[in-house]
Scaffold this motif. Sequence first.
Motif, mmCIF file in Angstrom:
data_model
loop_
_atom_site.group_PDB
_atom_site.id
_atom_site.type_symbol
_atom_site.label_atom_id
_atom_site.label_comp_id
_atom_site.label_asym_id
_atom_site.label_seq_id
_atom_site.Cartn_x
_atom_site.Cartn_y
_atom_site.Cartn_z
ATOM 1 N N SER A 119 0.035 -25.748 -16.074
ATOM 2 C CA SER A 119 0.888 -26.882 -16.388
ATOM 3 C C SER A 119 1.469 -27.485 -15.104
ATOM 4 O O SER A 119 2.044 -28.571 -15.132
ATOM 5 C CB SER A 119 2.019 -26.452 -17.335
ATOM 6 O OG SER A 119 2.636 -25.279 -16.873
ATOM 7 N N VAL A 120 1.294 -26.773 -13.993
ATOM 8 C CA VAL A 120 1.739 -27.289 -12.690
ATOM 9 C C VAL A 120 0.650 -28.210 -12.140
ATOM 10 O O VAL A 120 -0.500 -27.808 -12.003
ATOM 11 C CB VAL A 120 2.000 -26.136 -11.709
ATOM 12 C CG1 VAL A 120 2.463 -26.680 -10.363
ATOM 13 C CG2 VAL A 120 3.019 -25.159 -12.275
ATOM 14 N N GLN A 122 10.665 -33.236 -4.971
ATOM 15 C CA GLN A 122 11.553 -33.952 -5.889
ATOM 16 C C GLN A 122 11.058 -35.370 -6.152
ATOM 17 O O GLN A 122 11.165 -35.876 -7.267
ATOM 18 C CB GLN A 122 12.980 -34.002 -5.318
ATOM 19 C CG GLN A 122 13.702 -32.668 -5.337
ATOM 20 C CD GLN A 122 14.140 -32.262 -6.737
ATOM 21 O OE1 GLN A 122 13.357 -31.718 -7.515
ATOM 22 N NE2 GLN A 122 15.399 -32.518 -7.081
ATOM 23 N N GLY A 138 7.142 -37.974 -12.426
ATOM 24 C CA GLY A 138 6.567 -37.415 -13.647
ATOM 25 C C GLY A 138 5.522 -36.338 -13.418
ATOM 26 O O GLY A 138 4.777 -35.978 -14.328
ATOM 27 N N LEU A 139 5.462 -35.800 -12.226
ATOM 28 C CA LEU A 139 4.505 -34.726 -11.941
ATOM 29 C C LEU A 139 5.192 -33.368 -11.989
ATOM 30 O O LEU A 139 6.370 -33.244 -11.644
ATOM 31 C CB LEU A 139 3.881 -34.933 -10.556
ATOM 32 C CG LEU A 139 2.917 -36.130 -10.458
ATOM 33 C CD1 LEU A 139 2.878 -36.664 -9.046
ATOM 34 C CD2 LEU A 139 1.517 -35.723 -10.928
ATOM 35 N N ASN A 140 4.455 -32.351 -12.433
ATOM 36 C CA ASN A 140 4.971 -30.986 -12.429
ATOM 37 C C ASN A 140 4.613 -30.333 -11.097
ATOM 38 O O ASN A 140 3.440 -30.226 -10.750
ATOM 39 C CB ASN A 140 4.366 -30.188 -13.581
ATOM 40 C CG ASN A 140 4.798 -30.728 -14.933
ATOM 41 O OD1 ASN A 140 5.769 -31.480 -15.028
ATOM 42 N ND2 ASN A 140 4.088 -30.365 -15.981
ATOM 43 N N VAL A 141 5.639 -29.901 -10.376
ATOM 44 C CA VAL A 141 5.441 -29.495 -8.990
ATOM 45 C C VAL A 141 6.067 -28.147 -8.696
ATOM 46 O O VAL A 141 7.204 -27.882 -9.079
ATOM 47 C CB VAL A 141 6.061 -30.540 -8.038
ATOM 48 C CG1 VAL A 141 5.896 -30.107 -6.584
ATOM 49 C CG2 VAL A 141 5.428 -31.904 -8.261
ATOM 50 N N GLU A 142 5.327 -27.305 -8.028
ATOM 51 C CA GLU A 142 5.874 -26.080 -7.478
ATOM 52 C C GLU A 142 5.932 -26.228 -5.964
ATOM 53 O O GLU A 142 4.993 -26.726 -5.341
ATOM 54 C CB GLU A 142 4.983 -24.890 -7.858
ATOM 55 C CG GLU A 142 5.480 -23.573 -7.268
ATOM 56 C CD GLU A 142 4.640 -22.374 -7.691
ATOM 57 O OE1 GLU A 142 3.816 -22.501 -8.620
ATOM 58 O OE2 GLU A 142 4.798 -21.319 -7.052
ATOM 59 N N THR A 143 7.046 -25.794 -5.384
ATOM 60 C CA THR A 143 7.180 -25.856 -3.934
ATOM 61 C C THR A 143 6.990 -24.460 -3.357
ATOM 62 O O THR A 143 7.592 -23.498 -3.849
ATOM 63 C CB THR A 143 8.590 -26.357 -3.535
ATOM 64 O OG1 THR A 143 8.962 -27.411 -4.415
ATOM 65 C CG2 THR A 143 8.612 -26.831 -2.090
ATOM 66 N N ASP A 152 12.927 -28.543 4.277
ATOM 67 C CA ASP A 152 13.681 -29.607 3.614
ATOM 68 C C ASP A 152 12.781 -30.793 3.257
ATOM 69 O O ASP A 152 12.952 -31.428 2.215
ATOM 70 C CB ASP A 152 14.866 -30.044 4.487
ATOM 71 C CG ASP A 152 16.034 -29.059 4.358
ATOM 72 O OD1 ASP A 152 15.895 -28.095 3.573
ATOM 73 O OD2 ASP A 152 17.055 -29.239 5.043
ATOM 74 N N LEU A 155 10.906 -29.828 0.130
ATOM 75 C CA LEU A 155 11.778 -29.922 -1.053
ATOM 76 C C LEU A 155 11.941 -31.374 -1.485
ATOM 77 O O LEU A 155 11.844 -31.700 -2.671
ATOM 78 C CB LEU A 155 13.150 -29.309 -0.747
ATOM 79 C CG LEU A 155 13.196 -27.778 -0.603
ATOM 80 C CD1 LEU A 155 14.574 -27.333 -0.105
ATOM 81 C CD2 LEU A 155 12.862 -27.094 -1.922
ATOM 82 N N ALA A 156 12.188 -32.243 -0.494
ATOM 83 C CA ALA A 156 12.405 -33.658 -0.809
ATOM 84 C C ALA A 156 11.135 -34.270 -1.396
ATOM 85 O O ALA A 156 11.175 -35.010 -2.383
ATOM 86 C CB ALA A 156 12.843 -34.415 0.441
ATOM 87 N N ARG A 216 8.334 -35.104 -8.647
ATOM 88 C CA ARG A 216 8.879 -34.794 -9.979
ATOM 89 C C ARG A 216 9.466 -36.052 -10.625
ATOM 90 O O ARG A 216 9.278 -36.289 -11.812
ATOM 91 C CB ARG A 216 9.958 -33.718 -9.862
ATOM 92 C CG ARG A 216 9.398 -32.341 -9.586
ATOM 93 C CD ARG A 216 10.486 -31.281 -9.411
ATOM 94 N NE ARG A 216 9.861 -30.056 -8.934
ATOM 95 C CZ ARG A 216 10.261 -29.350 -7.877
ATOM 96 N NH1 ARG A 216 11.325 -29.729 -7.179
ATOM 97 N NH2 ARG A 216 9.617 -28.253 -7.520
#
Lengths: 456, 456
Positions: free
Chosen positions: A361-362, A382, A388-393, A375, A378-379, A385
Motif C-alpha cells: 500500500s506504500v 510530506q 495523495g501518495l503513500n510514502v515511507e521515509t 530534514d 522528511l519535507a 503525502r
Amino acid sequence: MIKPRTPPGVMELLPRDQIAFQRMLDTIRLTFERFGFLPVETPVFELSDVLLTKSGGETERQVYFVQSTGALNKSVESGGGDGLPELALRFDLTVPLARYVAEHERDLAFPFRRYQMQRVYRGERAQRGRFREFYQCDIDVIGKDALSPRHDAEIPAVIAAVFDALDIGEFTIWLNHRKLLRGFFEGQGIDGDRQLAVLRELDKLDKRGEDAVRATLVGEGFGLAADVADRLLAFSRVRSTGHDDALAKLDALGAGTPLFEEGREELRALLGRLKAMGVPASRYAINLSIARGLDYYTGMVYETTLDAYPQIGSICSGGRYDNLASHYTRSKLPGVGISIGLTRLFFQLRDAGLVAGADSSVDALVTLLDDAGLDRALALSQQLRAAGLNVETQLEPRKLAKQLQYADRAGIRFVVIRGEDEAARGAVAVKDLRRGEQFEVAEAELAQRLLDERKS
Amino acid sequence: MIKPRTPPGVMELLPRDQIAFQRMLDTIRLTFERFGFLPVETPVFELSDVLLTKSGGETERQVYFVQSTGALNKSVESGGGDGLPELALRFDLTVPLARYVAEHERDLAFPFRRYQMQRVYRGERAQRGRFREFYQCDIDVIGKDALSPRHDAEIPAVIAAVFDALDIGEFTIWLNHRKLLRGFFEGQGIDGDRQLAVLRELDKLDKRGEDAVRATLVGEGFGLAADVADRLLAFSRVRSTGHDDALAKLDALGAGTPLFEEGREELRALLGRLKAMGVPASRYAINLSIARGLDYYTGMVYETTLDAYPQIGSICSGGRYDNLASHYTRSKLPGVGISIGLTRLFFQLRDAGLVAGADSSVDALVTLLDDAGLDRALALSQQLRAAGLNVETQLEPRKLAKQLQYADRAGIRFVVIRGEDEAARGAVAVKDLRRGEQFEVAEAELAQRLLDERKS
C-alpha cells in the motif's frame, strides 16, 4: 517464555496478503454502496437468549459463549451449570440483522437496504479450509409487510458487479425459484410435508450423484414411483445457456400448478429486469438443481460459481425469505439477500494461485543516503503525502542497495533517491521497481509525475 | 417472543450515524497509509495463555473468556474450575501486536510499521460513556534490537494529519519525555524505585488537583521535602506555546543529570523534525505534566486534546517503549506507537454536537412514477453507477411527494425524476435536496452533471 501462536481455525495474514484481502473488502463495499446499500455494524456478541431463539440445530452446537472474568468466577463458585453464559458470539449476520431491524424498526425506512461486512464465529471442527472466525459480506433488502419481487432482480446485478470488480475470472450466477420447485413437486403428487425433504435430498446431487439420490427417492423413506424420481432428476438437470435459452427452457417445462406458474412468472420477470439492467447474459443461468438447504428460503434462490473452479463451490449464495424476525417482532418483514464468505473465498483463491500477495500500500520509499539529508527527506515525503501518495521515509542512512532491496521485498514500486548530483540540479532520481526503469525529475514535479506513473 | 436488544456497554448505530463513523474510520486509515503504515488484522480471540502473560492487573480482571458449546458442556460435567477457558477476547491491540510480531518475526521487515483498526473488549462496569466493545485505531513502529528516536518524531506528524483530516476542531499534541521526567526526579534525589510511584502520583494532577497531590508527596508515603515537592509541581506546570517557546522552555530548565540531558536532547531533536515536516507549531506543545500511567513507556510520551473540549481528555495517546514482546521472544523489539479510541471519541463528539448523522452514502435516488418506467429507471441507475455514483432505484411507483420525503429523511442529495414532459425531450429533472434547487439535464449528460454537482 510463551510460544506466540494463534488459535486453530483462524486466518491471520502477513501484510502483503492483508493488503490483498483489504482490497477485496474495499471492492465489495464500494460495489454494495453503488447499489444504494447502507452500512450496518453490530456488536460481536449478542445476549445468548436473543441470539439463540431458534431451538437446537447444528449452528447452536457450534456457538461460542462469552463470559467476563467476574461471571466466570461466580459460575465456578456456584459449581457452574446455572444456565448458559449471558453472551454469545454471532455465528452469522442474519440473526443480528433480524435483531437490529426489529429493535430499530421505528427508526428505519423500508424497504431497508443494508450491507454488513464483519467476522462471524463458529466452533467448527479444526480442519484445513474450515474457519472458526471468518468474514461474511452480506446484503439484504427488508420490506415491511411486503416486498416486491422486483428487489430479487437487483440482487444478481449486485453479484455480477461485485465479481466483475474483484476480477477473479469468469463466473456464473445460478438462478432457481422455490415456488417453481415446490410447484413441480406438487404436480408430481408430492405433498407439502414431503416437499422440503425431497428438496433437501435433491440438494445433495452434487455430493452424492444422481444414482445415489435416485435410489434414496425410490427407497423406503420416500417411496416415490420410479417415473416420478426420473422426472425430478430430469427437472434438476435443466440449465440454460444465455438469456433467450433461459426463457425457452422455462417455457419448455410445460404447464404446472398455480404455485409452479407463480414461480415461473417471477423467474421470467427477473430475467427481463436483468436484461434491462444490462447484466451480460453470460453471467447468469437457470439451474433447476439449486435448492439451498436452508428451510427459510421461499422464493428466488441464488448460487454463484467460478467457471474455471467449480470445485470451489458456491462463492455467493442467498435467496428470498418470507419473514426475517418473527422471534423479535409481530411485524412481517420479508426480505431477500446474499452472503459472500470472504475468508474462505480468499483462502481458496490463494490456494488456486488466483490471488497473490499484493503490491505494498506504500507507493514510494524516500531513501536517505546520509544524516545531513534527513530534514530534506522528511519535507519531500510530506510534499508527496499532501499530493495523495503513500510514502515511507527511510529515517536512518543505509547503503542504497539495502534500501532498494527492502523496497523490492516490501512491494514498494517507487524509490526516490536524492543524490548529490541530482540535488545540485534541484532534482531527484526515481527507480520504478515494477518496470525496472529509472528516471530523473525536478523535485517540484515529483509528486505529479509519480501520480501519473501510478495510473499507468 | 424475545425482546430484541443489545448487551449493555456496546455502541450500535443507525445507518446515518454508521456512515459518519465509517467516514472517520476511512479517514484514519487513509492517513495511516499515507505515512507508510501497513495493515494488520488479528483474530478477535487469542489463546488465554498467550493473551494473559502479564500477571494480575485490572486488565486481566476485565477479560472476556470464550468457549464453544462443547467446551462449556465438558466444563459443566467436570464441575467446572479446571483452569481458564482456552480462548479470550483481545482487550487491546498491543498484546496481539506483540504476539504477531514475535510469531512472524522472520517474515517481517524491520522497522515494522503497522496500523490496526479493530474492536477490543473489556468487561467494564456498565456506565454511560464506558464501552465493553470499542474500536482502537493504532499505529506502531517496531524495531529489531534498536529503533532510532527519529521514528518518535514521525508520530506527532501522523497525529496532526489524522485530526486535521477528521476536521473536528483545533487540537494540541502534548509532548513529554520519560527520561526528562525521571532525570529531573533523579536530580531531586528521588531514586529509581520511587520514580515510578512519583510519576503515577503526578499523573493524577488533572483529577486530584495540585494541593491534594502536593499533600500526598510530602505526606508519610513519599516523605518528600516541601521544596522538592514544590519544584516537582513547578516542573509539571511547564507548557509551551509555539515552536520557539518550546525550545526556550526546555533551555530554561537548567542543567540536569545525564538521563535528563538525554531526554531533553531527544525532545529538541524531535521538535526540529516536526518543523522539517511542516507540522504547524500550533499543533504541538511541551507539557511536562504528561506522564502516561503505563509503566512500560520509556521515552517520548504523547497526549492529544481538543482545544475547545479539554474535558473530553486525551483523544490520542501513546509513547516509546523498550521491548514489545519479551514474553514471546528473546529478540529485543523496541517500539513507539499511539492509539485512538474511536468509539469513545465518536460518542463524545456526538454528545458535544461535533458530529451528526452524515448525509447518506447514496448519492441519488432514481424515482419511479409508473410501472411502465421501470426498465428505464433500472437502466438509468446502472448508467449512473457505471460513472461512479451510488444509486438507489425506486422499484415500486409511489406518489412523487412520498419519494422526495423518503430521500430527504434518508439524507440522499439528488432525486432523479423522469416525467413525461422531460422524457419527450430525452431529459430528466433533478432535485438537489441540499440546495433546494431543481434543474433539467439531458439523460446522456446526467451522470457527469451529478458528478460535477457532487464536488461543489
